[in-house]
Design a protein around this motif. Structure first.
Motif, short mmCIF file in Angstrom:
data_model
loop_
_atom_site.label_atom_id
_atom_site.label_comp_id
_atom_site.label_asym_id
_atom_site.label_seq_id
_atom_site.Cartn_x
_atom_site.Cartn_y
_atom_site.Cartn_z
N GLY A 1 1.24 -1.26 0.38
CA GLY A 1 -0.46 -0.41 -0.04
C GLY A 1 0.48 1.37 -0.19
O GLY A 1 0.00 2.32 0.26
N LEU A 2 2.28 1.19 0.04
CA LEU A 2 2.61 2.37 -0.18
C LEU A 2 3.62 2.81 -1.96
O LEU A 2 3.31 2.00 -2.78
CB LEU A 2 4.55 2.34 0.60
CG LEU A 2 4.06 1.43 1.87
CD1 LEU A 2 5.44 1.82 2.33
CD2 LEU A 2 3.52 2.70 2.49
N ALA A 3 3.77 3.96 -1.85
CA ALA A 3 2.83 4.62 -2.98
C ALA A 3 5.24 5.16 -3.83
O ALA A 3 5.87 6.12 -2.32
CB ALA A 3 2.88 5.53 -3.79
N PRO A 4 5.23 4.88 -4.72
CA PRO A 4 6.75 5.23 -5.05
C PRO A 4 6.79 6.23 -5.16
O PRO A 4 6.04 6.83 -5.83
CB PRO A 4 7.34 3.67 -6.20
CG PRO A 4 5.31 3.96 -7.31
CD PRO A 4 4.47 4.08 -6.03
N TRP A 5 7.77 7.05 -5.56
CA TRP A 5 8.51 8.22 -6.21
C TRP A 5 8.24 8.11 -7.95
O TRP A 5 7.75 7.53 -8.44
CB TRP A 5 10.13 8.40 -5.86
CG TRP A 5 10.51 8.70 -4.50
CD1 TRP A 5 9.78 8.92 -3.62
CD2 TRP A 5 11.47 9.63 -4.32
NE1 TRP A 5 10.44 8.89 -2.13
CE2 TRP A 5 11.35 9.50 -2.64
CE3 TRP A 5 12.44 10.27 -4.57
CZ2 TRP A 5 12.78 9.98 -2.19
CZ3 TRP A 5 13.43 11.11 -3.90
CH2 TRP A 5 13.69 10.98 -3.45
N LYS A 6 7.95 9.42 -8.07
CA LYS A 6 7.53 9.67 -9.31
C LYS A 6 8.71 10.87 -10.10
O LYS A 6 9.19 11.22 -9.60
CB LYS A 6 6.30 10.66 -9.67
CG LYS A 6 4.88 9.78 -9.13
CD LYS A 6 3.15 10.61 -9.21
CE LYS A 6 2.59 10.07 -9.23
NZ LYS A 6 1.01 11.39 -8.90
#
Length: 261
Positions: free
Chosen positions: A78-83
């Motif tokens: 559920g964690l988002a990566p860097w864009k």
């Protein structure tokens, strides 16, 4: 390792490769393996020590061996990566590339971040049957320091990391490894530098002559594994690859010293 021990080693390796011994499985007792494989207990322990050093099996308690299983801790979800919005090259040659990336961490305003791209590297831990590791005593002009290092080098175009590992050992030490197995891949400076380092581990080598790489060669020595902790404390081990490779072997051997002689 004699012909009989080598045959037993390959037989256990085949069981691991086929899935007959799956991750988490316990190996049969030493007594059972001695009877099934027709090998003496001392020779069997040499085979098992080699497999432990290579990370193929691990020691649990006193003379209890298992196939390494999955870690007990689960990967967070559920964690988002860097864009990454874009990247541009600032400098580029055969040794180093410097780029500027436009990045946006979750919940943080986007910004530019320098990224350094270096070469793909292969490093080898070569062990013998006397619990010694093949090391080079070398001078590194950047830190202006002498120290012990594992043999290794840059993966050439069209070459696999395994091929590089074999080639570099022979060129830098004059010893040709009997075999090498991949142990771990890591990034030495993951926050800013992209430079995959692959560690290979193997036991046994044949002396084929003097080192042929004059620039990279140094004093060659088979150093007892028992000395590694002291060399580390003295600051005599140089480079992350040397530290990661040796610590990998020592970690896989932890508990082996408690096995009855």
């Amino acid at each position: 390792m004699g012909p009989k021990s080598a045959k037993v080693y390959e037989a256990i390796r085949a069981r691991l490769a086929s899935g007959e011994l799956a991750p988490g499985d316990k190996l049969p007792s030493e007594r059972t393996m001695v009877e099934e494989l027709g090998i003496g207990r001392t020779a069997l322990r040499q085979v098992l020590a080699r497999l432990v050093a290579e990370g193929a099996i691990e020691v649990r308690g006193r003379s209890s061996y298992r196939v390494p299983g999955s870690a007990s801790v689960a990967r967070p979800e559920g964690l988002a990566p860097w864009k990454i919005h874009g990247e541009r090259i600032l400098f580029d040659n055969r040794w180093v590339k410097l780029e500027l990336w436009d990045v946006e961490p979750p919940g943080v305003e986007r910004f530019e971040h320098h990224v350094v791209k270096l070469q793909h590297v292969a490093i080898s831990v070569v062990l013998d049957d006397q619990d010694r590791v093949l090391l080079l005593w070398r001078y590194r002009f950047v830190p202006q320091q002498w120290g012990w290092e594992l043999p290794g080098g840059i993966v050439d175009p069209g070459e696999s990391a395994h091929e590089t590992a074999l080639r570099e050992v022979e060129e830098e030490t004059g010893w040709r490894p009997t075999h090498l197995d991949h142990a771990v891949t890591y990034q030495p400076m993951v926050g800013m530098v992209d430079s995959p380092h692959e560690i290979f581990v193997g036991q046994g080598a044949e002396h084929v002559g003097e080192p042929t790489d004059a620039e990279e060669a140094g004093h060659v020595e088979w150093v007892p594994l028992a000395d590694v902790s002291r060399l580390m404390a003295q600051g005599d081990l140089m480079g992350s690859g040397t530290l990661v490779g040796l610590l990998h072997v020592l970690a896989n051997r932890s508990g082996a010293s408690t096995t009855p002689a």
